[in-house]
Scaffold this motif. Sequence first.
Motif, PDB file in Angstrom:
ATOM      1  N   ASP A  29      25.935   8.215  -5.605  1.00 56.88           N
ATOM      2  CA  ASP A  29      25.080   9.106  -4.827  1.00 56.88           C
ATOM      3  C   ASP A  29      24.139   8.346  -3.906  1.00 56.88           C
ATOM      4  OD1 ASP A  29      24.615  11.800  -7.228  1.00 56.88           O
ATOM      5  OD2 ASP A  29      26.234  11.337  -5.850  1.00 56.88           O
ATOM      6  N   ASN A  30      23.930   7.058  -4.157  1.00 55.20           N
ATOM      7  CA  ASN A  30      23.039   6.277  -3.308  1.00 55.20           C
ATOM      8  C   ASN A  30      23.796   5.585  -2.189  1.00 55.20           C
ATOM      9  OD1 ASN A  30      20.718   6.924  -4.750  1.00 55.20           O
ATOM     10  ND2 ASN A  30      21.185   5.375  -6.274  1.00 55.20           N
ATOM     11  N   GLY A  31      25.106   5.657  -2.203  1.00 50.09           N
ATOM     12  CA  GLY A  31      25.904   4.975  -1.202  1.00 50.09           C
ATOM     13  C   GLY A  31      26.128   5.817   0.037  1.00 50.09           C
ATOM     14  N   PHE A  32      26.679   5.154   1.040  1.00 52.47           N
ATOM     15  CA  PHE A  32      26.999   5.860   2.271  1.00 52.47           C
ATOM     16  C   PHE A  32      28.055   6.922   1.970  1.00 52.47           C
ATOM     17  CE2 PHE A  32      28.842   6.533   6.458  1.00 52.47           C
ATOM     18  CZ  PHE A  32      27.699   6.625   7.230  1.00 52.47           C
ATOM     19  N   PRO A  33      27.918   8.098   2.539  1.00 52.43           N
ATOM     20  CA  PRO A  33      28.794   9.223   2.173  1.00 52.43           C
ATOM     21  C   PRO A  33      30.176   9.202   2.838  1.00 52.43           C
ATOM     22  CG  PRO A  33      27.214   9.954   3.775  1.00 52.43           C
ATOM     23  CD  PRO A  33      26.858   8.529   3.441  1.00 52.43           C
ATOM     24  N   PHE A  34      30.921   8.111   2.636  1.00 49.47           N
ATOM     25  CA  PHE A  34      32.294   8.083   3.126  1.00 49.47           C
ATOM     26  C   PHE A  34      33.061   9.217   2.456  1.00 49.47           C
ATOM     27  CE2 PHE A  34      31.118   3.538   3.589  1.00 49.47           C
ATOM     28  CZ  PHE A  34      31.327   3.419   4.945  1.00 49.47           C
ATOM     29  N   GLY A  35      33.981   9.826   3.184  1.00 45.13           N
ATOM     30  CA  GLY A  35      34.778  10.914   2.629  1.00 45.13           C
ATOM     31  C   GLY A  35      34.007  12.217   2.489  1.00 45.13           C
TER      32      GLY A  35
END
Length: 137
Positions: A29-35
Amino acid sequence: MISFARMSKQAASILLIATTLHLSPVRADNGFPFGSEMTLDADRQRGSKRIPNLEIGDKGEVIFELWCKGGKGQFSVAGNTVIFVPGAMENRTCPPDRAQQDDELIAALAEAGTWKRQGDFVSFIGAKTLRFRINTN
């Protein structure tokens, strides 16, 4: 007395559990929202039902629909640094004010140098900060 082999198995089990928890979706949830698909955190314009949105693929490829225009682009992400490169735009007949707002939105995305995520919101930060909500439905 506990044998070395038994302690090794327990340590391996604990390491496996810790690794699994480390890779759990909660951390994602803290990562870049790829996909993911995101919608600009903005009100609708008078006379329009559209709100700009970005559909980001697993490799950073983007399909976007703005106030009037649409097109493609590419995100490159390293840590909290982001680069957005707009690609081809579809030729559409747009009122001048909406076309200008679309151009300004694309320019602001291209000028953003960093990003941050707070829950379901992603902000692209540059001369102007753009805030998008990740669509969770």
